[in-house]
Scaffold this motif. Sequence first.
Motif, PDB file in Angstrom:
ATOM      1  N   ARG A  54     -27.255 -37.629 -23.733  1.00  7.31           N
ATOM      2  CA  ARG A  54     -27.909 -36.811 -24.760  1.00  7.31           C
ATOM      3  C   ARG A  54     -29.390 -37.149 -24.919  1.00  7.31           C
ATOM      4  N   VAL A  55     -29.854 -38.192 -24.267  1.00  9.00           N
ATOM      5  CA  VAL A  55     -31.234 -38.651 -24.459  1.00  9.00           C
ATOM      6  C   VAL A  55     -32.208 -37.739 -23.717  1.00  9.00           C
ATOM      7  N   ALA A  92     -34.495 -43.687 -29.240  1.00 11.43           N
ATOM      8  CA  ALA A  92     -34.067 -42.610 -28.342  1.00 11.43           C
ATOM      9  C   ALA A  92     -33.896 -41.326 -29.150  1.00 11.43           C
ATOM     10  N   VAL A 103     -37.504 -41.401 -24.851  1.00  8.03           N
ATOM     11  CA  VAL A 103     -37.431 -42.735 -25.426  1.00  8.03           C
ATOM     12  C   VAL A 103     -38.840 -43.189 -25.791  1.00  8.03           C
ATOM     13  N   LEU A 137     -27.299 -47.687 -25.142  1.00 10.16           N
ATOM     14  CA  LEU A 137     -27.101 -46.229 -25.101  1.00 10.16           C
ATOM     15  C   LEU A 137     -25.844 -45.876 -24.306  1.00 10.16           C
ATOM     16  N   LEU A 143     -31.299 -40.686 -31.934  1.00  8.12           N
ATOM     17  CA  LEU A 143     -29.958 -41.069 -31.496  1.00  8.12           C
ATOM     18  C   LEU A 143     -29.686 -42.556 -31.714  1.00  8.12           C
ATOM     19  N   LEU A 153     -26.159 -41.839 -23.573  1.00 16.57           N
ATOM     20  CA  LEU A 153     -27.142 -41.683 -22.505  1.00 16.57           C
ATOM     21  C   LEU A 153     -27.341 -40.223 -22.098  1.00 16.57           C
ATOM     22  N   ASP A 181     -32.895 -36.957 -29.014  1.00 16.21           N
ATOM     23  CA  ASP A 181     -32.266 -35.901 -28.228  1.00 16.21           C
ATOM     24  C   ASP A 181     -33.248 -34.754 -28.020  1.00 16.21           C
TER      25      ASP A 181
END
Length: 459
Positions: free
Chosen positions: A42-43, A132, A46, A34, A140, A40, A134
């Motif tokens: 935008r996460v 992942a 998970v 990521l 993502l 990362l 968003d």
Amino acid sequence: MVASTFDLFKIGVGPSSSHTMGPMTAAADFVDRLIAEDLLDRVARVEARLYGSLALTGKGHASDRAVLLGLSGQRPASIDPDDADQIVGRIRATGELVLGGVRTIRHAEATDLLFLQKERLDFHSNAMRFTAFDEAGAVLLVRTAYSIGGGAVLDEEDVGRNMAPEGGWDVPFAFSSGDALLGIAAATGQSFAAIMRANEEAAMAPDEVSARLREIAEAMSACIDRGVREGGILPGGLGVRRRAPGVLRTLIERQERALADPLTVIDWVNLWALAVNEENAAGGRVVTAPTNGAAGIVPAVLRYYQRFAPGANEAGVETFLLTAAAIGSLFKENASISGAEVGCQGEVGVACSMAAAGLAAALGGTPGQVENAAEIGMEHNLGLTCDPVAGLVQVPCIERNAVGSIKAIEAARLALLGDGTHRVSLDQVIETMRRTGLDMSAKYKETALGGLAVNVVEC
């Protein structure tokens, strides 16, 4: 492919290399991916899905904790076991996870960490899929990884390219069979340990090889020393009491009587193996050798060499570890060191074979005798099932390491009584192990669905 000594011997945490260290590494790798793809920030969430053997025995093997720790940016070689409890406790108390140690996201374990016990991916029973999302719920990144034994992880891209995750560097002595290893030894006049050292020195300086071997040996010794001090009940609900401290007290109390009992040496080896695997079951720091479930055998037999072999020295310790790694490499390439793939013959059986070869070499055995010791060590573990009660690395795993240690010593001594010639070769026994693993019912391969796991009443 020749696996490196340091791929087979890894410092990590218990209770399982494939079910704890592997998932932790895979989760941390996913976070690194990521970061590498600039995703990362935008996460928002998970999701982790565990399949096959990971799903069936994952909670007993602490796979859930391992995934949470890996997503938090922790790795097996560097994590402090005491810190692990605090990290996991905070995630579960707050419903938040600090992804990679830098980005806080929400985490609902019931929906974000799924154990799919009835699903199995094709490549390997120890499969994981990380996704992942968003804030809007859009995907993502999705990655699938496989924990293939000994803490090693194979990414889906590597599977597609038919690549191995470790080893395979340019070496002066490439070998993929016992016969090839014997051939190199005969042609060069070198021992298995010297051959393996030359290969390691293709990637690092001689002093670094020695330093890393010393680090492995010291970590093994420290694990024994912790294990003989720590008492209490092992986690997981089976109520298994740590026996090593009590065994140590008994041996010390019986010192005078032991002078008349030559078999007291066996009691000490049993103690050392129990200490390591009790420490492993408690989630302590151990060395995969080649797995966590079999982590007690090589350290116990190595300490036997250090304490009881006349003339034992540091050079002998290096010889022991390098030789054991050469043998482990053959099993890793030509069969498996994963209990989920071939049963416990791939863990305790391989560790017994490695330790037997290492001891025979350290005691001055010829290449033929060392190969014979390795063959004996596995031949008498063929068909060994992996049937952990309640999915915990406790029963029968802890005692099985003690028995495997004694078998390794017996295999080395038996081989040293001969001249190295024997009827069954190491290559033949490795292939037999592989085929036996393929024939073995899936319920006997680290699923807790067969054997002792269903015939022992849990209290």
